[in-house]
Design a protein around this motif. Structure first.
Motif, PDB file in Angstrom:
ATOM      1  N   GLY A  43       0.757  -1.224  -0.352  1.00 40.55           N
ATOM      2  CA  GLY A  43       0.336  -0.206  -0.511  1.00 40.55           C
ATOM      3  C   GLY A  43       1.100   1.527   0.050  1.00 40.55           C
ATOM      4  N   ARG A  44       1.521   0.897   0.675  1.00 39.46           N
ATOM      5  CA  ARG A  44       3.346   2.434   0.909  1.00 39.46           C
ATOM      6  C   ARG A  44       3.782   3.138  -0.676  1.00 39.46           C
ATOM      7  NH1 ARG A  44       5.456   3.630   6.616  1.00 39.46           N
ATOM      8  NH2 ARG A  44       3.185   2.589   7.348  1.00 39.46           N
ATOM      9  N   LEU A  45       4.291   1.377  -0.707  1.00 37.20           N
ATOM     10  CA  LEU A  45       4.237   1.516  -2.551  1.00 37.20           C
ATOM     11  C   LEU A  45       3.732   2.576  -3.931  1.00 37.20           C
ATOM     12  CD1 LEU A  45       6.436  -1.739  -3.257  1.00 37.20           C
ATOM     13  CD2 LEU A  45       7.553  -0.135  -2.892  1.00 37.20           C
ATOM     14  N   GLU A  46       2.395   1.597  -3.488  1.00 35.05           N
ATOM     15  CA  GLU A  46       0.930   2.496  -4.489  1.00 35.05           C
ATOM     16  C   GLU A  46       0.996   3.656  -4.550  1.00 35.05           C
ATOM     17  OE1 GLU A  46      -1.423  -2.275  -4.980  1.00 35.05           O
ATOM     18  OE2 GLU A  46      -2.309  -0.710  -3.311  1.00 35.05           O
ATOM     19  N   ARG A  47       1.538   4.009  -2.960  1.00 36.52           N
ATOM     20  CA  ARG A  47       1.180   5.745  -2.850  1.00 36.52           C
ATOM     21  C   ARG A  47       2.538   6.257  -3.866  1.00 36.52           C
ATOM     22  NH1 ARG A  47       0.556   6.674   3.463  1.00 36.52           N
ATOM     23  NH2 ARG A  47       0.981   8.764   3.116  1.00 36.52           N
ATOM     24  N   ILE A  48       3.353   5.330  -3.189  1.00 34.24           N
ATOM     25  CA  ILE A  48       4.669   6.534  -3.561  1.00 34.24           C
ATOM     26  C   ILE A  48       4.490   6.325  -5.467  1.00 34.24           C
ATOM     27  CG2 ILE A  48       7.299   6.116  -4.253  1.00 34.24           C
ATOM     28  CD1 ILE A  48       7.642   5.124  -1.643  1.00 34.24           C
ATOM     29  N   SER A 188      10.881   9.323   1.046  1.00 34.24           N
ATOM     30  CA  SER A 188      10.021  10.378   1.968  1.00 34.24           C
ATOM     31  C   SER A 188       9.161   9.346   3.368  1.00 34.24           C
ATOM     32  CB  SER A 188       8.308   9.248   0.557  1.00 34.24           C
ATOM     33  OG  SER A 188       8.634   7.436   0.728  1.00 34.24           O
ATOM     34  N   ALA A 189      10.167   8.052   3.609  1.00 34.08           N
ATOM     35  CA  ALA A 189      10.191   7.319   5.033  1.00 34.08           C
ATOM     36  C   ALA A 189       8.729   6.730   5.007  1.00 34.08           C
ATOM     37  CB  ALA A 189      10.029   8.713   5.971  1.00 34.08           C
ATOM     38  N   LEU A 190       8.286   6.095   3.778  1.00 38.79           N
ATOM     39  CA  LEU A 190       6.792   5.368   3.384  1.00 38.79           C
ATOM     40  C   LEU A 190       7.676   3.979   3.456  1.00 38.79           C
ATOM     41  CD1 LEU A 190       5.245   6.902   1.002  1.00 38.79           C
ATOM     42  CD2 LEU A 190       4.486   6.414   3.497  1.00 38.79           C
ATOM     43  N   ILE A 191       8.152   3.952   2.663  1.00 35.33           N
ATOM     44  CA  ILE A 191       9.166   2.357   3.041  1.00 35.33           C
ATOM     45  C   ILE A 191      10.767   2.582   3.415  1.00 35.33           C
ATOM     46  CG2 ILE A 191       8.359   1.215   0.762  1.00 35.33           C
ATOM     47  CD1 ILE A 191       9.927   1.853  -0.817  1.00 35.33           C
ATOM     48  N   GLY A 192      11.146   1.330   3.871  1.00 33.72           N
ATOM     49  CA  GLY A 192      12.890   1.050   4.815  1.00 33.72           C
ATOM     50  C   GLY A 192      12.382  -0.069   4.971  1.00 33.72           C
ATOM     51  N   VAL A 238      20.205   2.186  -0.335  1.00 31.37           N
ATOM     52  CA  VAL A 238      19.082   1.214  -1.018  1.00 31.37           C
ATOM     53  C   VAL A 238      18.673   1.759  -2.467  1.00 31.37           C
ATOM     54  CG1 VAL A 238      17.370   2.052   0.166  1.00 31.37           C
ATOM     55  CG2 VAL A 238      17.610  -0.343  -1.292  1.00 31.37           C
ATOM     56  N   LEU A 239      18.316   2.869  -2.769  1.00 30.45           N
ATOM     57  CA  LEU A 239      18.291   3.849  -3.785  1.00 30.45           C
ATOM     58  C   LEU A 239      18.831   3.500  -5.348  1.00 30.45           C
ATOM     59  CD1 LEU A 239      16.224   6.565  -2.900  1.00 30.45           C
ATOM     60  CD2 LEU A 239      14.683   4.741  -3.642  1.00 30.45           C
ATOM     61  N   ASP A 240      20.129   3.580  -4.610  1.00 32.06           N
ATOM     62  CA  ASP A 240      20.783   3.867  -5.916  1.00 32.06           C
ATOM     63  C   ASP A 240      21.305   2.556  -6.105  1.00 32.06           C
ATOM     64  OD1 ASP A 240      22.413   6.214  -6.031  1.00 32.06           O
ATOM     65  OD2 ASP A 240      23.621   6.708  -3.924  1.00 32.06           O
ATOM     66  N   LEU A 241      21.550   1.720  -5.308  1.00 30.68           N
ATOM     67  CA  LEU A 241      21.941   0.372  -5.944  1.00 30.68           C
ATOM     68  C   LEU A 241      20.144  -0.634  -6.120  1.00 30.68           C
ATOM     69  CD1 LEU A 241      22.645  -2.861  -5.001  1.00 30.68           C
ATOM     70  CD2 LEU A 241      20.982  -2.623  -2.599  1.00 30.68           C
ATOM     71  N   ALA A 242      18.995  -0.316  -6.104  1.00 29.25           N
ATOM     72  CA  ALA A 242      17.588  -0.290  -6.768  1.00 29.25           C
ATOM     73  C   ALA A 242      18.094   0.389  -8.106  1.00 29.25           C
ATOM     74  CB  ALA A 242      16.357   0.493  -6.314  1.00 29.25           C
ATOM     75  N   SER A 243      18.346   1.847  -8.373  1.00 26.03           N
ATOM     76  CA  SER A 243      18.564   1.954  -9.778  1.00 26.03           C
ATOM     77  C   SER A 243      19.806   1.061 -10.997  1.00 26.03           C
ATOM     78  CB  SER A 243      19.312   3.434  -9.669  1.00 26.03           C
ATOM     79  OG  SER A 243      18.633   3.976  -8.821  1.00 26.03           O
ATOM     80  N   TYR A 332      17.524   7.418   9.374  1.00 28.50           N
ATOM     81  CA  TYR A 332      16.834   7.579  10.518  1.00 28.50           C
ATOM     82  C   TYR A 332      15.763   8.277  10.262  1.00 28.50           C
ATOM     83  CZ  TYR A 332      17.428  10.690  15.107  1.00 28.50           C
ATOM     84  OH  TYR A 332      16.866  11.044  16.686  1.00 28.50           O
ATOM     85  N   ARG A 333      14.911   9.312   9.082  1.00 28.62           N
ATOM     86  CA  ARG A 333      14.296  10.189   8.195  1.00 28.62           C
ATOM     87  C   ARG A 333      12.550   8.395   8.790  1.00 28.62           C
ATOM     88  NH1 ARG A 333      14.163  11.292   4.034  1.00 28.62           N
ATOM     89  NH2 ARG A 333      15.596  13.780   5.724  1.00 28.62           N
ATOM     90  N   TRP A 334      13.487   7.038   8.829  1.00 28.72           N
ATOM     91  CA  TRP A 334      12.398   6.572   8.326  1.00 28.72           C
ATOM     92  C   TRP A 334      12.041   5.551   9.764  1.00 28.72           C
ATOM     93  CZ3 TRP A 334       9.278   2.630   6.631  1.00 28.72           C
ATOM     94  CH2 TRP A 334       9.655   1.569   6.798  1.00 28.72           C
ATOM     95  N   GLN A 335      13.464   5.186  10.587  1.00 27.79           N
ATOM     96  CA  GLN A 335      13.026   5.570  12.246  1.00 27.79           C
ATOM     97  C   GLN A 335      12.131   5.633  12.694  1.00 27.79           C
ATOM     98  OE1 GLN A 335      15.162   1.900  13.258  1.00 27.79           O
ATOM     99  NE2 GLN A 335      13.092   1.961  14.512  1.00 27.79           N
ATOM    100  N   LEU A 336      12.776   7.436  12.792  1.00 26.65           N
ATOM    101  CA  LEU A 336      11.171   8.194  13.025  1.00 26.65           C
ATOM    102  C   LEU A 336       9.651   7.840  12.540  1.00 26.65           C
ATOM    103  CD1 LEU A 336      13.660  10.900  13.308  1.00 26.65           C
ATOM    104  CD2 LEU A 336      13.127  10.207  15.060  1.00 26.65           C
ATOM    105  N   ALA A 337       9.629   7.813  11.121  1.00 31.97           N
ATOM    106  CA  ALA A 337       8.766   8.263  11.235  1.00 31.97           C
ATOM    107  C   ALA A 337       7.493   6.215  11.400  1.00 31.97           C
ATOM    108  CB  ALA A 337       8.542   7.736   9.474  1.00 31.97           C
ATOM    109  N   LEU A 338       8.933   5.678  11.783  1.00 28.12           N
ATOM    110  CA  LEU A 338       8.282   4.459  12.409  1.00 28.12           C
ATOM    111  C   LEU A 338       7.496   4.460  12.998  1.00 28.12           C
ATOM    112  CD1 LEU A 338       8.031   1.681   9.908  1.00 28.12           C
ATOM    113  CD2 LEU A 338       9.982   0.996  11.436  1.00 28.12           C
TER     114      LEU A 338
END
Ligand code: UFG
Length: 343
Positions: A43-48, A188-192, A238-243, A332-338
Motif C-alpha cells: 500500500g505504501r509503494l502504491e502511494r509512492i 518519503s520515509a514510507l518504505i525502508g 538502497v535507492l542507488d542499488l535499486a537503480s 533515521y527519518r524512516w526509523q522516526l516515521a516508523l
C-alpha cells in the motif's frame, strides 16, 4: 507494457527497486510470501508510485505457482529475483533451511522462466562471495573465497547454478549483481528496512539505538588493522542499488537475441567507511549523540572490503550518487516515521 516480476518485492531492496522500475517506465509485479516482509508495504509503494501494483502471495520454491504468475501476466519481460533468506546468524543455526529456500527458489524461478519463455534475469548476490579480499578495491575477477556462512555459500552456489544453466545453452540472459552493504531508505520515509527482531546489521542497529529501542550499540572490534581499528565496508544507498537493477535490465534488453550470458557486476560506491566513520556520519546528520561502546570482534567479520565499480560504470552506465550521510539521514527519518506511525 514492460512487465517485470520482482520476487521479494515487498522486502528492503525489492521495494525500492519497485519504485525505481516504475520511475523508469517499467510495470513491476510483486511476488512475495510476506514471511520476512510486511504486506502493508505494498500500500505504501502504491502511494509512492501513484498506481496499483499487481501482487501475488507466492512462495518462489513452488515452481507451478511461479509459472502460474508468468502465464497469467503474459508478456513478462524479465524477473528480478530478490526472494531469499538473508540473515547470516540464522543461516549458521539453520543451514538446511537456507539451502532449501535459497537454492530451491532460484531453481524453480529459472525453471518457470524457461518453461514460459521469459529470458531476462537479474540475480541478487553479495560481496560476501569474496570473503576477505587479498587486494582492495575488489573487482569482479577477485577470487571467490570459502564462504563464512551457509548464507554466503547459498549465494556462491546460486551464482554457479546460473552459470551452469547459461552454459547449457538455455535461452537465458542473466546479470548477477554483487551488492556491498545496502543502507538508507526512501526519502518519503514510507518504505525502508524492517529487521525481524534484533538487527544484525549496523545501520538499523544505529537508528534503533537513536530512538531508544536499543540501549546502546556495540562496535564489534576496534583493534583491526584499519585506519581507526574498526571494520571497513562499502555502504551503498538502497535507492542507488535499486537503480543498478534497472540499468541491469536495460543492459539485458539490449542483448535480446544475443547468446546466453551471465554477467557479474559489483554494486557499491567504491568508497570504504569504517564503523566509527559511519557512527560519525549518523551523529552529524541526526544532530544526536549515539550511545555506543567498544566490544569484542564478531566471529566471521571481514576486516575491510569495498568495491571497484568501474565495470558497472562503463557497461551499465551506472554509478552511486548518494553519500553515507544521505543514507543515514534517510534511515533515521524512516526509523522516526516508523515510531510515529507504525505499520
Ligand atoms: N557492526 C557493529 N555492531 C553491530 C552491527 C554491526 O559494530 O551491532 C559492524 C560489523 O562488525 C561490521 C559492520 O558493522 O564491521 C557492518 O556490519 P553489518 O552486519 O551491517 O554488515 P556485514 O558487512 O557484516 O554484512 C553484510 C550483509 C550480509 C553479507 C555481508 C557480506 O548484511 O548479508 O555483508 O560481507 F553477507
Amino acid at each position: 507494457m514492460k512487465k517485470v516480476i520482482v520476487t521479494g518485492g515487498a522486502g528492503f531492496i525489492g521495494s525500492h527497486t519497485i519504485v525505481q522500475l516504475h520511475a523508469a517506465g517499467y510495470s513491476p509485479i510483486v511476488v512475495d510470501t510476506f514471511v520476512n516482509s510486511d504486506r502493508r508495504i505494498i500500500g505504501r509503494l502504491e502511494r509512492i508510485v501513484g498506481q496499483k501494483i499487481p501482487t501475488y502471495e507466492v512462495d518462489c520454491c513452488d515452481r507451478d505457482a511461479v509459472e502460474g504468475v508468468l502465464q497469467r501476466e503474459a508478456d513478462v519481460l524479465g524477473v528480478i529475483h530478490f526472494a531469499a533468506h538473508k540473515a547470516v546468524g540464522a543461516s549458521v543455526k539453520n543451514p538446511l533451511d537456507y539451502f532449501r529456500n535459497n537454492l530451491g527458489s532460484l531453481g524453480s524461478v529459472l525453471e518457470a522462466m524457461l518453461g514460459s519463455g521469459v529470458k531476462l534475469f537479474v540475480f541478487s548476490s553479495s560481496c560476501t562471495v569474496y570473503g576477505q579480499p587479498d587486494t582492495l578495491p575488489v573487482t569482479e575477477t577477485s577470487p571467490i573465497k570459502a564462504a563464512e556462512s551457509p548464507y554466503g555459500r547459498t549465494k556462491q552456489m546460486c551464482e554457479d547454478i546460473i552459470n551452469d544453466v547459461v552454459a547449457s545453452g538455455a535461452d537465458l540472459r542473466a546479470v548477477t549483481l554483487r551488492y556491498f552493504n545496502p543502507v538508507g531508505a526512501h526519502p518519503s520515509a514510507l518504505i525502508g528496512e524492517l529487521p525481524l527482531g534484533t538487527p544484525e546489521n549496523l545501520v538499523p542497529y544505529i537508528t534503533q539505538t537513536a530512538v531508544g529501542l536499543r540501549e546502546r550499540l556495540t562496535v564489534f572490534g576496534n583493534d583491526y588493522p584499519t585506519s581507526d581499528g574498526t571494520c571497513v565496508r562499502d555502504y551503498i544507498h538502497v535507492l542507488d542499488l535499486a537503480s543498478a537493477h534497472v540499468r541491469a535490465l536495460a543492459w539485458l534488453q539490449a542483448r535480446t537475441g544475443a547468446p546466453p550470458v551471465n554477467e557479474v557486476f559489483n554494486v557499491g560506491t567504491g568508497r570504504g567507511t569504517s564503523v566509527l566513520e559511519a557512527i560519525t556520519a549518523f551523529e552529524k546528520v541526526s544532530g544526536t549523540k549515539l550511545n555506543y561502546t567498544m566490544g569484542s570482534r564478531r566471529p566471521g567479520d571481514v576486516i575491510e572490503t569495498y568495491a571497484d565499480v568501474t565495470k558497472a560504470q562503463e557497461q551499465l552506465q551506472w554509478r552511486a550518487k548518494l553519500s553515507i550521510e544521505d543514507a543515514m539521514a534517510d534511515a533515521y527519518r524512516w526509523q522516526l516515521a516508523l515510531e510515529a506511525n507504525p505499520l
